[in-house]
Design a protein around this motif. Structure first.
Motif, mmCIF file in Angstrom:
data_model
loop_
_atom_site.group_PDB
_atom_site.id
_atom_site.type_symbol
_atom_site.label_atom_id
_atom_site.label_comp_id
_atom_site.label_asym_id
_atom_site.label_seq_id
_atom_site.Cartn_x
_atom_site.Cartn_y
_atom_site.Cartn_z
ATOM 1 N N ASP A 72 1.001 -1.802 -0.367
ATOM 2 C CA ASP A 72 -0.014 0.065 -0.210
ATOM 3 C C ASP A 72 0.639 1.609 0.531
ATOM 4 O OD1 ASP A 72 -2.765 1.302 0.196
ATOM 5 O OD2 ASP A 72 -2.477 1.519 2.110
ATOM 6 N N SER A 73 0.153 2.315 -0.537
ATOM 7 C CA SER A 73 1.276 3.348 0.161
ATOM 8 C C SER A 73 1.140 4.280 1.126
ATOM 9 C CB SER A 73 1.215 4.641 -1.810
ATOM 10 O OG SER A 73 1.254 5.354 -1.581
ATOM 11 N N LEU A 74 1.878 5.017 1.062
ATOM 12 C CA LEU A 74 1.942 6.830 2.188
ATOM 13 C C LEU A 74 1.372 7.287 1.983
ATOM 14 C CD1 LEU A 74 5.934 5.477 4.049
ATOM 15 C CD2 LEU A 74 4.020 5.042 4.937
ATOM 16 N N GLY A 75 0.634 7.931 1.002
ATOM 17 C CA GLY A 75 0.454 8.868 0.471
ATOM 18 C C GLY A 75 0.872 10.008 0.054
ATOM 19 N N ASN A 76 2.747 9.320 0.105
ATOM 20 C CA ASN A 76 3.542 10.036 -0.442
ATOM 21 C C ASN A 76 4.367 10.085 -1.960
ATOM 22 O OD1 ASN A 76 5.150 7.817 0.049
ATOM 23 N ND2 ASN A 76 6.458 9.686 1.798
ATOM 24 N N GLY A 77 3.321 8.339 -2.113
ATOM 25 C CA GLY A 77 3.847 7.656 -3.449
ATOM 26 C C GLY A 77 5.077 6.916 -3.278
ATOM 27 N N THR A 78 4.969 7.115 -1.985
ATOM 28 C CA THR A 78 6.010 5.301 -1.447
ATOM 29 C C THR A 78 5.085 3.922 -1.305
ATOM 30 O OG1 THR A 78 7.540 6.928 -0.436
ATOM 31 C CG2 THR A 78 7.811 5.267 0.423
ATOM 32 N N LYS A 79 5.308 3.182 -1.451
ATOM 33 C CA LYS A 79 4.678 1.434 -1.350
ATOM 34 C C LYS A 79 5.407 1.193 -0.253
ATOM 35 C CE LYS A 79 2.189 1.544 -5.267
ATOM 36 N NZ LYS A 79 0.698 1.527 -4.813
ATOM 37 N N VAL A 80 4.490 0.902 0.428
ATOM 38 C CA VAL A 80 5.128 -0.759 1.621
ATOM 39 C C VAL A 80 4.779 -1.869 2.072
ATOM 40 C CG1 VAL A 80 5.217 -0.503 4.137
ATOM 41 C CG2 VAL A 80 5.985 1.621 3.343
ATOM 42 N N GLU A 81 5.883 -2.332 2.019
ATOM 43 C CA GLU A 81 5.206 -4.089 1.796
ATOM 44 C C GLU A 81 5.910 -4.805 2.763
ATOM 45 O OE1 GLU A 81 5.506 -8.098 -1.050
ATOM 46 O OE2 GLU A 81 6.899 -6.003 -1.661
ATOM 47 N N ILE A 82 5.259 -5.371 3.562
ATOM 48 C CA ILE A 82 5.895 -6.269 4.390
ATOM 49 C C ILE A 82 5.979 -7.371 4.407
ATOM 50 C CG2 ILE A 82 5.248 -8.313 6.327
ATOM 51 C CD1 ILE A 82 2.809 -6.035 7.224
ATOM 52 N N ASP A 83 7.722 -7.863 4.310
ATOM 53 C CA ASP A 83 8.341 -8.990 3.908
ATOM 54 C C ASP A 83 8.088 -10.262 4.603
ATOM 55 O OD1 ASP A 83 9.774 -7.339 2.098
ATOM 56 O OD2 ASP A 83 10.986 -6.093 3.038
ATOM 57 N N ARG A 84 8.732 -9.954 6.011
ATOM 58 C CA ARG A 84 8.050 -10.577 7.220
ATOM 59 C C ARG A 84 8.018 -10.306 8.296
ATOM 60 N NH1 ARG A 84 12.030 -12.369 3.507
ATOM 61 N NH2 ARG A 84 13.332 -10.246 5.055
ATOM 62 N N GLN A 85 7.183 -10.748 9.038
ATOM 63 C CA GLN A 85 7.112 -10.312 10.588
ATOM 64 C C GLN A 85 6.973 -11.500 11.483
ATOM 65 O OE1 GLN A 85 3.471 -8.630 10.561
ATOM 66 N NE2 GLN A 85 2.072 -10.313 10.690
#
Length: 172
Positions: A72-85
């Motif tokens: 999903d996007s942070l709102g500033n165009g940066t996409k965030v993905e969970i790799d592992r938790q």
């Protein structure tokens, strides 16, 4: 933080050798809020394995591992993905004789993410902290139950990660 992880694993792993326990698969909707601002809602698939310390199944421990599904996007165009938790938790719960069983969690969580920037390039960011959670198990049969849970996974140094999980679980 490495000492905290080692202590948590050393306390939880011996409990898993116990004869009664549970395993489950959760869909996790996370809310990641880095200290630099913005928020994203990536998702993950999480496997959990737990055991009970006592016969009434009110105290236990569990370990979890999850892999990212969607970014999903942070709102500033940066996409965030969970790799592992990863996580290790102590669990306090109402007795197994109840069809609806509220529970609480306390433990440690580590969330590893990748941030993809709009201008190109990417970086990794890891979040870890003491975690607190509340949930409810709904008994479907003597061996199967559903769960809904909120976990405040990380709240440190301005970074926050919150998880809302929906799961299918089995007792053994």
């Amino acid at each position: 933080m490495k000492k905290t992880w080692l202590l948590a694993v050393c306390l939880v792993l011996p409990m898993i050798a116990n004869a009664s326990g549970f395993a489950g698969l959760d869909y996790v909707s996370s809310k990641v809020e880095p200290d630099r601002g913005g928020s994203a809602k990536p998702s993950a698939l999480q496997f959990k394995l737990g055991t009970w310390i006592n016969r009434t199944e009110t105290l236990g421990g569990e370990v979890r591992i999850g892999l990212g599904l969607d970014d999903d996007s942070l709102g500033n165009g940066t996409k965030v993905e969970i790799d592992r938790q990863y996580g290790a938790y102590f669990r306090g719960q109402f007795p197994k004789s109840m069809p609806i069983r509220p529970y609480g969690l306390v433990g440690v969580t580590r969330v590893e993410t990748t941030h993809d920037y709009r201008a190109g390039g990417s970086s990794s960011k890891n979040y870890s902290d003491l975690s607190l959670g509340l949930g409810v198990d709904f008994t479907v049969s003597p061996k199967v139950f559903l769960s809904v849970e909120y976990l405040r996974a990380v709240d440190s140094s301005g970074d926050e990660v919150n998880n809302l999980a929906f799961g299918v679980n089995g007792r053994f």
